[in-house]
Write an enzyme that holds these catalytic residues in place. Structure first.
Site, PDB file in Angstrom:
ATOM      1  N   ASP A  81       0.861  -1.173   0.000  1.00 23.74           N
ATOM      2  CA  ASP A  81       0.000   0.000   0.000  1.00 23.74           C
ATOM      3  C   ASP A  81       0.908   1.236   0.000  1.00 23.74           C
ATOM      4  O   ASP A  81       2.083   1.156   0.396  1.00 23.74           O
ATOM      5  CB  ASP A  81      -0.880  -0.043   1.255  1.00 23.74           C
ATOM      6  CG  ASP A  81      -1.662   1.236   1.470  1.00 23.74           C
ATOM      7  OD1 ASP A  81      -2.340   1.675   0.520  1.00 23.74           O
ATOM      8  OD2 ASP A  81      -1.580   1.804   2.576  1.00 23.74           O
ATOM      9  N   MET A  82       0.364   2.367  -0.421  1.00 27.33           N
ATOM     10  CA  MET A  82       1.189   3.573  -0.485  1.00 27.33           C
ATOM     11  C   MET A  82       0.922   4.515   0.687  1.00 27.33           C
ATOM     12  O   MET A  82       1.718   4.634   1.601  1.00 27.33           O
ATOM     13  CB  MET A  82       0.969   4.276  -1.829  1.00 27.33           C
ATOM     14  CG  MET A  82       1.473   3.457  -3.014  1.00 27.33           C
ATOM     15  SD  MET A  82       1.243   4.270  -4.610  1.00 27.33           S
ATOM     16  CE  MET A  82       2.354   5.677  -4.431  1.00 27.33           C
ATOM     17  N   GLY A  91      -4.922   2.464  -3.370  1.00 23.44           N
ATOM     18  CA  GLY A  91      -6.220   3.022  -3.740  1.00 23.44           C
ATOM     19  C   GLY A  91      -6.074   4.188  -4.695  1.00 23.44           C
ATOM     20  O   GLY A  91      -7.060   4.632  -5.291  1.00 23.44           O
TER      21      GLY A  91
END
Length: 250
Positions: A10-11, A45
């Protein structure tokens, strides 16, 4: 070295610190993983445009998962698979947002992001756009709860979040986990050979299905509860710690 072949990161809240930067330590250990033959992929996302500058910073030519799994990229700029969200639901989600004044909303399409300030041109229809994700943001827990209850009753969308104050809606069945399964097929590996790391509800499915599911120290409690292990926070180079401790150990 462990038997892990893919690290899906995830970022926001995971790879990136609170200044939305990749730390020197995280970059260094990602490079070490790449040098060891490990595939390191973003699983975010964010849309492609929001993720690309960081992939370029790290000189990644590996697959990318964007918009919570609605898009899977073989490598930057090379699309492998895209799953759209029906314009029928975008219309309903937009109308629901307008019924709750003060709620910020946004929607990803293949040609950009629309939001409360800049919605689609009235001369176009919902069907004229190719939709990927819809989101709500409100700090009012009661309002967010009402929106969540209504959308849940539709039983037609994948509902997650990327912070405790928001809700994110994707096509039913589309998650970071479904995208990682697709990556495994592309790479010829098993889910048991995946390390998935994240901090929010849009990471839970991947964390549960991966061989090693890692929650960041700053993760929402539900994510920590779903994870195999909890590491350092995104401000403490948690990604570097994951690679050091679990991926390149020994």
């Amino acid at each position: 070295m462990g038997n892990y072949k893919l690290v899906a990161l995830d970022m926001d809240g995971t790879l990136l610190n609170e200044q939305s930067e990749i730390s020197k330590e995280n970059a260094e250990w990602i490079q070490r993983a790449l040098d060891a033959g490990i595939t390191v992929s973003f699983s975010t996302g964010r849309g492609f445009r929001g993720a690309l500058p960081f992939a370029e910073q790290l000189k990644l030519e590996t697959p990318m998962i964007t918009v919570n799994g609605s898009e899977i990229w073989q490598k930057p700029h090379v699309l492998h698979k895209r799953t759209l969200l029906s314009p029928v639901y975008i219309k309903q989600l937009h109308e629901l947002a307008l019924r709750h004044e003060g709620t910020w909303f946004w929607a990803y399409s293949t040609n950009g992001i629309y939001n409360l300030e800049k919605w689609i041109d009235p001369s176009t229809t919902y069907e004229d756009h190719h939709w990927l994700k819809f989101g709500y943001y409100t700090e009012d827990d009661v309002v967010r709860g009402r929106i969540l209850q209504e959308v849940t009753e539709w039983d037609a969308l994948e509902i997650t979040n990327s912070s405790p104050q928001n809700l994110e809606l994707n096509a039913k069945g589309i998650t970071k986990a479904s995208a990682i399964r697709e990556l495994c097929s592309m790479l010829g590996i098993e889910m048991s050979q995946v390390v998935a790391a994240g901090d929010s509800l849009n990471d839970i499915a991947a964390i549960r299905e991966a061989g090693l599911g890692v929650a960041m120290g700053n993760a929402q409690q539900a994510v920590k509860d779903a994870a195999d292990v909890v590491t350092l926070t995104n401000n403490e180079n948690g990604v570097a710690e994951i690679i050091k401790q679990y991926v390149l150990k020994g």
